[in-house]
Design an enzyme around this catalytic site. Structure first.
Site, PDB file in Angstrom:
ATOM      1  CB  SER A  66      -0.966  -0.049   1.189  1.00  0.00           C
ATOM      2  OG  SER A  66      -2.003   0.886   1.038  1.00  0.00           O
ATOM      3  CG  ASP A 105      -7.043  -3.136  -4.045  1.00  0.00           C
ATOM      4  OD1 ASP A 105      -7.888  -2.642  -3.285  1.00  0.00           O
ATOM      5  OD2 ASP A 105      -5.826  -2.899  -3.967  1.00  0.00           O
ATOM      6  CG  HIS A 125      -5.596  -2.693  -0.137  1.00  0.00           C
ATOM      7  ND1 HIS A 125      -4.995  -2.009  -1.175  1.00  0.00           N
ATOM      8  CD2 HIS A 125      -5.017  -2.212   1.007  1.00  0.00           C
ATOM      9  CE1 HIS A 125      -4.109  -1.153  -0.690  1.00  0.00           C
ATOM     10  NE2 HIS A 125      -4.100  -1.268   0.633  1.00  0.00           N
TER      11      HIS A 125
END
Length: 225
Positions: free
Chosen positions: A94, A167, A201
């Site tokens: 991320s 995601d 994610h």
């Protein structure tokens, strides 16, 4: 061990025995100064290589400048690279993926990067991102500085990009990974893109973790590490 950044100490954890010492995967976890918890860390299954974790608390005030953030990131990563005493591949998940790519572009001595589930064009999130609360129009230089797409031409070492096709994080759709891959290749760099169906994610499935470990190891070996 503590690493001075000029604002608050970052911490580097290097396991005593954790794979071959010829190569170190340096995973960057970012947080704000004073937070108890930092960002998401390394993959849950080892890739067979030595792994270290750099916990990096950032001083990111409401008027943060690119120069202020640059100094914190590059000083901490540079010190960590020196302490690893091996070939270093930086990685992150991320926002940690953004920091890993930023380090690859700006810190000498890094041999490659692994980026998981990142946002690589901050103009796609113009109303703020992560620790930044200003809009794109209030701080365009900062948005550009943390958009890997804008410095893809500086990513001359190999880059492995990993993303889940499911995601649903609005800041990190899988198209971000595809665009970064295309940009690196178009700029003459070397990159590999791995996309996992049904993964979001964060990678949840055991099969994905196993495939991810194999993917990391295969990529590192094929890249000559």
């Amino acid at each position: 061990m503590d690493i001075p950044t000029g604002f608050e100490n970052a911490r580097l954890a290097i396991p005593a025995e954790n794979g071959p010492e010829k190569v170190t995967l340096l995973w960057i976890r970012a947080g704000l100064m004073g937070e108890a918890e930092l960002g998401q860390g390394p993959p849950p299954i080892s890739s067979g290589f030595r792994e270290a974790i750099l916990d990096l608390p950032l001083h990111w005030p409401s008027d943060a400048s690119v120069a202020m953030l640059h100094d914190q990131i590059t000083s901490a990563v540079s010190a960590a690279v020196e302490l690893c005493q091996s070939t270093v591949i930086v990685g992150g998940h991320s926002f940690g993926a953004t920091l890993a790519l930023y380090a690859l572009a700006h810190v000498p001595g890094i041999a490659g990067a692994i980026a998981h589930s990142g946002c690589y064009n901050r103009t796609h999130t113009p109303n703020g991102f992560h620790f930044e609360k200003r809009s794109y129009w209030d701080a365009p230089d900062l948005y550009q500085a943390f958009s890997a797409l804008h410095f893809a031409d500086r990513l001359k070492c190999p880059v492995l990009i990993v993303h889940g096709l499911a995601d649903v994080n609005p800041s990190t759709p899988p198209q971000e990974a595809i665009e970064l891959y295309r940009a690196i290749v178009a700029a003459g760099g070397h990159s590999r893109l791995i996309l996992f169906p049904y993964e979001g994610h964060s990678f949840r499935f055991r099969e994905t973790h196993e495939a991810l470990a194999r993917g990391h190891g295969d990529w590192l070996r094929k890249a000559g590490f």
